[in-house]
Scaffold this active site. Sequence first.
Site, PDB file in Angstrom:
ATOM      1  CG  HIS A 208      -2.008   0.999   1.159  1.00  0.00           C
ATOM      2  ND1 HIS A 208      -2.288   1.870   2.181  1.00  0.00           N
ATOM      3  CD2 HIS A 208      -2.902   1.296   0.178  1.00  0.00           C
ATOM      4  CE1 HIS A 208      -3.304   2.645   1.846  1.00  0.00           C
ATOM      5  NE2 HIS A 208      -3.688   2.325   0.631  1.00  0.00           N
ATOM      6  CG  HIS A 237      -7.593   1.515  -3.176  1.00  0.00           C
ATOM      7  ND1 HIS A 237      -6.828   2.284  -4.023  1.00  0.00           N
ATOM      8  CD2 HIS A 237      -7.052   1.668  -1.937  1.00  0.00           C
ATOM      9  CE1 HIS A 237      -5.872   2.881  -3.334  1.00  0.00           C
ATOM     10  NE2 HIS A 237      -5.977   2.527  -2.073  1.00  0.00           N
ATOM     11  CD  GLU A 349      -5.222   9.253  -5.013  1.00  0.00           C
ATOM     12  OE1 GLU A 349      -4.227   8.897  -4.383  1.00  0.00           O
ATOM     13  OE2 GLU A 349      -5.210   9.431  -6.234  1.00  0.00           O
ATOM     14  CG  HIS A 368      -7.844   7.336   4.732  1.00  0.00           C
ATOM     15  ND1 HIS A 368      -7.065   6.293   5.179  1.00  0.00           N
ATOM     16  CD2 HIS A 368      -8.305   6.960   3.515  1.00  0.00           C
ATOM     17  CE1 HIS A 368      -7.050   5.326   4.274  1.00  0.00           C
ATOM     18  NE2 HIS A 368      -7.795   5.709   3.244  1.00  0.00           N
ATOM     19  CG  HIS A 404     -10.405   1.979   0.661  1.00  0.00           C
ATOM     20  ND1 HIS A 404     -10.263   2.577  -0.566  1.00  0.00           N
ATOM     21  CD2 HIS A 404      -9.458   2.531   1.457  1.00  0.00           C
ATOM     22  CE1 HIS A 404      -9.254   3.432  -0.530  1.00  0.00           C
ATOM     23  NE2 HIS A 404      -8.749   3.426   0.691  1.00  0.00           N
TER      24      HIS A 404
END
Length: 686
Positions: A208, A237, A349, A368, A404
Amino acid sequence: MSDNRKLLALLQRPLEPTFYPKDDGKTVVDLPENFLTERYRPIGASLQTRFGNDADTRIPVRSVAAPNIAFAEAIPRRGGFSLFIPTHRKIAGDLINLFISQSNVDTLMSVAAYSRDRLNPILFQYALSVAIQHRPDTKDLNIPSFLELFPDSFVDPSVFPKLREEGAVVQMENRMTIDIPMNYTASDREDEQRLAYFREDIGVNLHHWHWHLVYPGEGPDEVVRKDRRGELFYYMHQQLIARYNVERFCNRLGRVRPLTNLREPLPEGYFPKIIRSLNNRAFPPRPQNTILRDINRVEDTVNFTVSDLERAESRIAESIDGGYVVGPGGARIPLDETTGIDVLGNIIEPCQLSVNPTYYGNYHGNLHNIIAFSHDPDNRFLEGYGVVGEFQTAMRDPTFYRLHAQVDNMFHRYKRTLSSYNSNQLSYNGVQIQSLGVQLNRPNAPANVLLTYWQRSQVDLATGLDFGPQGNVFASFTHLQHAPFTYRLSVNNTSGSPRRGTCRIFIAPKVDERNTPLTMNEQRLLMVELDKFTVNLNAGTNNIVRRSEQSSVTIPYERTFRQVALSNVNEPSTAQFRFCNCGWPHHLLIPKGTPEGIQFDLFAMISNYADDTVNQEFDENVNCNDSHSFCGLRDRLYPDRRPMGYPFDRPIPANVQNLPQFVGTNTNMATTQVQVRFTNTVIART
């Protein structure tokens, strides 16, 4: 040492001063006095004579005017650096640009040597590594693994005192290997701990990190604007989530629940038990049933509300449903079937290629951030972000897969707006796959049975032990592994003339964790790509044999964990490892399976090369081209014109109920049942 190899001296033991001996004391970097930091400048003369008298190599650094790095010093040297934070990402992009814009290697060495001891070490290592990989005069230089630089991001911290003691007391030839305990973050009372072997796998987390190193979100346009970058963000992903869900089935757990409601408590807690070597502070835990709240981290320049994040998602969803995204000034940019997924990937993204970051915001990044700061959303307790806040640690946390899965759902929402593939797009007239199977590479192995087990491997962590012992200090860790196997296909070319095609191999579960059969549209989202390669078909019957280690998705263990040192950079064996760290770890190619065996559908398809080719030839066996499915090819087009995930990236027609029906109408496809058996034994790597 006058060529680009001297830059490697800056990519070792990142917390030690630049003048400190590198490469087990064999190499010393001689800095101009004005390059020393304020702490060391008053004693600079004694430092230069004290260290490195026994060094084999001295690297003189040319004095240059002090570069303007004040913008990068805004990130505290001993603080956190996160590429999910927009200001940090912008600073990283500007630093990459500074390094890339240097006219030659000597000047780069000077500017980087001046910067190294003044900037956040993770920021510095990231920016210099990206620059080295993209400069024409350094792009063949072997970049150290992030595990070498910061092993604390991957390893139980209780191991480090043992390693330092072993290295300090015992001579190299007598040093013992220190064992890293397996599954140490929770007990078996926590159901999610069944997947710890996957989430906390060192190779997975290195993958990753390295993927995002190859595909940075900010920097010079020629660095960021890679072919189909946004689509590859989606596909890599998407495959992560597919693999994770398959592993969950193997462990009798249901599919990961997408993060559809940000106002519900997070039932999953996570206590990472790893530290930051930068400041010896632990990554903060997140207790169960944490409530996500508005983030107001003024010091970290992260300020947004839950409503802001919901609004960004709503705008993306509205654009998907409407068939276009909103560009600057209100211009409509269509989400067509050729480039739509790429445009969408760069928006979600996001990266600097987003067509309208002001309107669509920082959707994926702030998903995140809202989890990473959930334990201290307003910095009241002066706690840094959790593991979800960094690429190299994010995949350890169960909520990474929930967020995700939600991002994945956004992409699938777009894919559902596209029509199903028609027969012309799926067929290859004159090509018939007559048989398909796999077999272990051992005598008398039964057909279509794959085996997995635990393997104990070793890794040298010495180069990450700043101010620690010289020489090798090994730690052992346990990970999933599979027995090597071979694909065998019999293909009949009835056209009467040679044909060329692309062989695509996937594996997918037949049932879920409750043994309920999956529908075709459920199964297609769980198709895991195992391999993709070009085949030349002579007229008549062709027997195709392909070894599992040739996978277009994975990289071998040696490339995931191999060390880079100045002293071995001239060895011929290192040539094959240059720019090769991007790729899924090969030891996780195959799902774990179960002790009693679990049935999977193996699928193979040979598509028409004329419709696949981007008119560039490449040899998958050289120049680290072997993991191109996930990582593309450096400086070249993605080597497949088809949409990534084809033929399973789009909905299947409603009248196709299962995989045999899907295959039955296309002679260039085949499916067979494969059993994956797991043996709960540990075998040491030879």
